[in-house]
Design an enzyme around this catalytic site. Structure first.
Site, PDB file in Angstrom:
ATOM      1  N   THR A   1       0.830  -1.208   0.000  1.00 34.20           N
ATOM      2  CA  THR A   1       0.000   0.000   0.000  1.00 34.20           C
ATOM      3  C   THR A   1       0.868   1.264   0.000  1.00 34.20           C
ATOM      4  O   THR A   1       1.887   1.325   0.677  1.00 34.20           O
ATOM      5  CB  THR A   1      -0.898   0.009   1.266  1.00 34.20           C
ATOM      6  OG1 THR A   1      -1.625  -1.219   1.296  1.00 34.20           O
ATOM      7  CG2 THR A   1      -1.855   1.177   1.267  1.00 34.20           C
ATOM      8  N   GLU A   2       0.420   2.258  -0.747  1.00 36.06           N
ATOM      9  CA  GLU A   2       1.116   3.547  -0.781  1.00 36.06           C
ATOM     10  C   GLU A   2       0.141   4.647  -0.387  1.00 36.06           C
ATOM     11  O   GLU A   2      -1.078   4.437  -0.445  1.00 36.06           O
ATOM     12  CB  GLU A   2       1.639   3.800  -2.204  1.00 36.06           C
ATOM     13  CG  GLU A   2       2.657   2.768  -2.619  1.00 36.06           C
ATOM     14  CD  GLU A   2       3.274   3.049  -3.988  1.00 36.06           C
ATOM     15  OE1 GLU A   2       2.820   3.988  -4.676  1.00 36.06           O
ATOM     16  OE2 GLU A   2       4.219   2.322  -4.338  1.00 36.06           O
ATOM     17  N   PRO A   3       0.661   5.831  -0.054  1.00 32.76           N
ATOM     18  CA  PRO A   3      -0.253   6.912   0.352  1.00 32.76           C
ATOM     19  C   PRO A   3      -1.356   7.137  -0.683  1.00 32.76           C
ATOM     20  O   PRO A   3      -2.511   7.344  -0.321  1.00 32.76           O
ATOM     21  CB  PRO A   3       0.661   8.127   0.460  1.00 32.76           C
ATOM     22  CG  PRO A   3       2.019   7.563   0.757  1.00 32.76           C
ATOM     23  CD  PRO A   3       2.072   6.222   0.092  1.00 32.76           C
TER      24      PRO A   3
ATOM     25  N   ARG B   1      -5.527 -13.468   3.611  1.00 40.52           N
ATOM     26  CA  ARG B   1      -6.977 -13.320   3.770  1.00 40.52           C
ATOM     27  C   ARG B   1      -7.606 -14.615   4.283  1.00 40.52           C
ATOM     28  O   ARG B   1      -8.548 -14.590   5.069  1.00 40.52           O
ATOM     29  CB  ARG B   1      -7.614 -12.949   2.422  1.00 40.52           C
ATOM     30  CG  ARG B   1      -7.295 -11.546   1.995  1.00 40.52           C
ATOM     31  CD  ARG B   1      -7.582 -11.311   0.525  1.00 40.52           C
ATOM     32  NE  ARG B   1      -7.253  -9.937   0.173  1.00 40.52           N
ATOM     33  CZ  ARG B   1      -7.278  -9.465  -1.076  1.00 40.52           C
ATOM     34  NH1 ARG B   1      -7.607 -10.265  -2.089  1.00 40.52           N
ATOM     35  NH2 ARG B   1      -6.964  -8.212  -1.313  1.00 40.52           N
TER      36      ARG B   1
ATOM     37  N   ILE C   1       2.039   0.087   6.993  1.00 45.68           N
ATOM     38  CA  ILE C   1       2.724  -1.192   6.922  1.00 45.68           C
ATOM     39  C   ILE C   1       2.862  -1.813   8.319  1.00 45.68           C
ATOM     40  O   ILE C   1       3.579  -1.287   9.175  1.00 45.68           O
ATOM     41  CB  ILE C   1       4.106  -1.030   6.247  1.00 45.68           C
ATOM     42  CG1 ILE C   1       3.955  -0.319   4.898  1.00 45.68           C
ATOM     43  CG2 ILE C   1       4.793  -2.383   6.102  1.00 45.68           C
ATOM     44  CD1 ILE C   1       2.953  -0.960   3.922  1.00 45.68           C
TER      45      ILE C   1
ATOM     46  N   GLU D   1      -6.183  -5.777   3.769  1.00 49.33           N
ATOM     47  CA  GLU D   1      -6.276  -7.003   2.966  1.00 49.33           C
ATOM     48  C   GLU D   1      -7.509  -6.970   2.081  1.00 49.33           C
ATOM     49  O   GLU D   1      -8.181  -7.985   1.895  1.00 49.33           O
ATOM     50  CB  GLU D   1      -6.328  -8.233   3.872  1.00 49.33           C
ATOM     51  CG  GLU D   1      -5.090  -8.420   4.722  1.00 49.33           C
ATOM     52  CD  GLU D   1      -3.965  -9.061   3.953  1.00 49.33           C
ATOM     53  OE1 GLU D   1      -4.224  -9.614   2.865  1.00 49.33           O
ATOM     54  OE2 GLU D   1      -2.823  -9.001   4.425  1.00 49.33           O
ATOM     55  N   GLY D   2      -7.808  -5.797   1.551  1.00 50.77           N
ATOM     56  CA  GLY D   2      -8.988  -5.640   0.713  1.00 50.77           C
ATOM     57  C   GLY D   2     -10.153  -5.208   1.561  1.00 50.77           C
ATOM     58  O   GLY D   2     -10.529  -5.903   2.511  1.00 50.77           O
TER      59      GLY D   2
ATOM     60  N   ASP E   1     -15.870  -3.421   0.760  1.00 48.73           N
ATOM     61  CA  ASP E   1     -16.434  -3.110  -0.569  1.00 48.73           C
ATOM     62  C   ASP E   1     -15.678  -3.831  -1.681  1.00 48.73           C
ATOM     63  O   ASP E   1     -16.283  -4.399  -2.595  1.00 48.73           O
ATOM     64  CB  ASP E   1     -16.327  -1.605  -0.872  1.00 48.73           C
ATOM     65  CG  ASP E   1     -17.072  -0.756   0.138  1.00 48.73           C
ATOM     66  OD1 ASP E   1     -18.072  -1.268   0.697  1.00 48.73           O
ATOM     67  OD2 ASP E   1     -16.653   0.388   0.377  1.00 48.73           O
TER      68      ASP E   1
END
Ligand SMILES: Cc1cc2nc3c(=O)[nH]c(=O)nc-3n(C[C@H](O)[C@H](O)[C@H](O)COP(=O)(O)OP(=O)(O)OC[C@H]3O[C@@H](n4cnc5c(N)ncnc54)[C@H](O)[C@@H]3O)c2cc1C
Lengths: 248, 392
Positions: free
Chosen positions: B139-141, B251, B170, B371-372, B375
């Site tokens: 993930t990034e900003p 997940r 993170i 992890e998603g 939605d």
């Protein structure tokens, strides 16, 4: 030192207790079984002794195939091998007989049982095995050390402690104090993996008669409802205790 | 926190579907949580500190890379065992489970699946014991649900790669020894690489003031011209599918884990409702409270079987991403709803740290997002059944 630890499979302390067959048999439905807590103290002591003095730990149980998870757990915690004598334990005599019969043809230095099993609270197996093997038996031990190969033991007696010494081979009945609760071990992954390949031998028992049979079990009476009596009404309290509860 | 009286519900006797070894592993994890997590977790959360004394124990119970082969120091367990360990850890705290999930599925898994033999031998055995701890930077900003848009990048400098960019949110980053980082090369292809603490230009600032997963440490990964040796690239797979396959594994662990939190909330609420007297009767005797409790055990039971089946499919190598999404989404939502209802059953007591429920509830707000998101998983299922993508 070869240490034999007798393990009995008992209902978890939180299990709901019920009986079937006219209250003559414990209802195992939905009940979780665990290593008898007193035996777990013994097993842990055996592991500590092995770590200090070397040797081998043999866990032995008398029971049907369904008790295997409990003996497998003993292997995962640290026993080196396990013996299951394929017999439904019905009284202390047959259980002790089968254990003694196995031990007669195998080597051991120390045999540890629990002071009793928490299901039927018989507390007789250790003493009976000792009788069959002509060994000393010291029950309710809460301390065990060795100096110059002699066992130095403490045991609980009413209101105090007794110190004893005994030569090996010897049978003790263990309880808390033999090790502390904080020393009990949870099987770790390495232990669980090793337990897969440790030997678990199944021995067919000789055919002997039980000497006693359970006829009926009774649960303690349900706790009655609690009655609150106001503190300035001592007269009512006395009258209730006298006439209703009939305790004074 | 008051004494841990947890008793796991098993309304449909699911234990009978488990092997003797599954139960041994599950019960060992359960005992460990009672002994080493329950007594310390409330304080760790209140202070927002990761309890690093638990790392060794997590390694010992097999929580780090349960399915990693023994030749790399792992326990080589099946997927059900992995799930059961996650269930027990998250019964204790989602943050503890997160730490184990990241180490297992997001660090060990990609090294095992996509790493070189040298990388596997170098890192996996130490990750399995917790001697080395890892984190996972996807993930990034500006790229959360849409990780494919990432801007973190590597440039081939001949002898090494030059890494630039930043990752956010993170887990484990503030203390991790290594980070598995996903970055684009000059061709826009996503590559996995192992970044080690101490490399010049690599920093890991901590994210403070979280109201959720307070016992898990979260931070950033900042790369300012970090020189990455070529042997630190994961050679055997690239593209977005590589990190996504790690997410499948994590997940799946979350699906089991959240059953653990739901069970803990249900068990606490059930016990409390039988003991708490109002209007002269235990509150468990009122229909409204029974409705809550009955629905909770129903939902837990449904989730157990959905997840057990998913485990069987994973053992057979047949579980699809769509199935994993459905299960993660269903179970987190189920646990979150149960936590909220259970908290109400405890009345005012429910908001205190005396009980685990409010902590679980706040933790699950992260679990329903990472992890998603809730939605996004719905869109994955939608895509799977209609063949139409509704993401863009
Ligand atoms: C405590 C914590 C720990 C984490 N740990 C890690 C980690 O270790 N490694 C890592 O890489 N990441 C980690 N994450 C990041 C996490 O995976 C992301 O937060 C998550 O993917 C969502 O991204 P976002 O926060 O940018 O939200 P966004 O993507 O901005 O989403 C915001 C909202 O928009 C919705 N939305 C987005 N796109 C769509 C769409 N196409 N259609 C409909 N709705 C949409 C989302 O569902 C959500 O409700 C962590 C997050 C938290 C909170």
């Amino acid at each position: 030192m070869n240490i034999v630890v007798c393990i009995s499979s008992v209902p978890d302390t939180t299990a709901k207790i019920n009986f079937v067959d006219n209250d003559s048999k414990f209802d195992e439905n939905g009940v979780q079984f665990v290593i008898n807590p007193y035996d777990e103290f013994g097993l842990t002591k055996a592991i500590l002794l092995k770590e200090k003095h070397g040797g081998k730990i043999i866990a032995i149980t008398v029971g049907e195939q369904k008790v295997e998870p409990v003996i497998r757990k003993a292997l995962a915690i640290g026993a080196d091998e396990a013996i299951r004598i394929n017999h439904t334990p019905k009284d202390s005599y047959t259980t002790a007989y089968h254990i003694a019969e196995y031990l007669k043809s195998n080597s051991y230095d120390l045999i540890i049982t629990g002071r009793e099993s928490i299901d039927y609270n018989g507390g007789a197996v250790g003493g009976m095995v000792a009788e069959f093997l002509s060994l000393p038996f010291i029950n309710a031990c809460n301390g065990l050390n060795f100096s110059d190969g002699i066992a130095q033991i403490t045991r609980e007696i009413d209101g105090g402690k007794e110190k004893l010494s005994a030569k090996l081979p010897l049978i003790i009945g263990g309880q808390k104090g033999l090790v502390q609760e904080s020393e009990l071990r949870i099987p770790n992954m390495r232990g669980i993996m090793q337990a897969r390949t440790k030997p678990l031998s199944i021995i067919e028992p000789s055919n002997i008669e039980t000497l006693s049979t359970s006829v009926k079990f009774e649960k303690p009476a349900e706790k009655g409802a609690c009655k609150l009596v106001s503190s300035d009404n001592v007269g009512e309290l006395v009258s209730l205790l006298q006439n209703e509860a009939k305790v004074i | 926190m008051s004494q841990d009286l947890y008793q796991a519900p098993d309304y449909f006797l699911m234990d009978e579907l488990l092997s003797e070894e599954h139960k041994l592993i599950r019960d060992a994890a359960r005992e460990w949580v009672k002994k080493d997590i329950s007594p310390i977790i409330e304080e760790a959360c209140q202070k927002a500190e990761f309890p690093n004394q638990i790392i060794k124990g997590l390694g010992e119970i097999g929580a780090f890379g349960p399915y990693i082969p023994s030749k790399y120091g792992g326990p080589e367990l099946d997927q059900i065992s992995y799930g059961l360990i996650m269930q027990e850890l998250e019964r204790g705290d989602s943050g503890v489970r997160s730490t184990a999930s990241v180490q297992s599925s997001l660090v060990m898994y990609p090294i095992w699946k996509y790493g070189s033999e040298e990388q596997k031998n170098k890192y996996l055995p130490k990750l399995a014991t917790g001697e080395l701890m890892g984190c996972f930077g996807l993930t990034e900003p500006d790229h959360g649900s849409n990780p494919g848009g990432m801007t973190t990048n590597i440039k081939d400098m001949g002898d090494y790669y030059l890494l630039n960019g930043a990752k956010m949110w993170i887990s484990n980053s503030p203390f991790a020894d290594i980070a598995v980082v996903w970055a684009k090369n000059e061709d826009g292809r996503i590559k996995g690489l192992i970044v080690e603490r101490g490399m010049d230009g690599f920093t890991t600032p901590e994210t403070h003031n979280k109201w959720s997963l307070r016992a898990s440490s979260t931070g950033e990964l900042v790369f300012d011209n970090v020189k990455i040796p070529k042997e630190n690239i994961l050679p055997h797979r690239d593209g977005l599918g590589a990190p996504l396959s790690c997410l499948d594994s994590a997940r799946y662990g979350i699906a089991w884990g959240t059953i653990g939190t739901a069970m803990d909330c249900y068990d606490t609420a059930l016990r409390y409702s039988k003991e708490r007297i109002q209007f002269g009767k235990p509150i468990a005797s009122f229909q409204l409270q029974q409705k809550k409790l009955a629905e909770m055990i129903t939902e837990i039971t449904k989730a157990q079987f959905l997840t057990w089946r998913l485990g069987v499919l994973r053992n057979e190598g047949r579980a699809t991403t769509g199935q994993i999404s459905m299960c993660k989404r269903n179970n987190v939502d189920m646990a979150l709803k149960i936590a909220r209802e259970a908290r109400q059953i405890l009345g005012g007591m429910g908001i205190t740290g005396e009980y685990s429920i409010m902590r679980h509830m706040m933790n699950l707000e992260s679990v329903v997002t990472y992890e998603g998101t809730h939605d996004i998983h719905l869109l994955i299922t939608g895509h799977d059944i209609t063949g139409e993508s509704a993401f863009k």
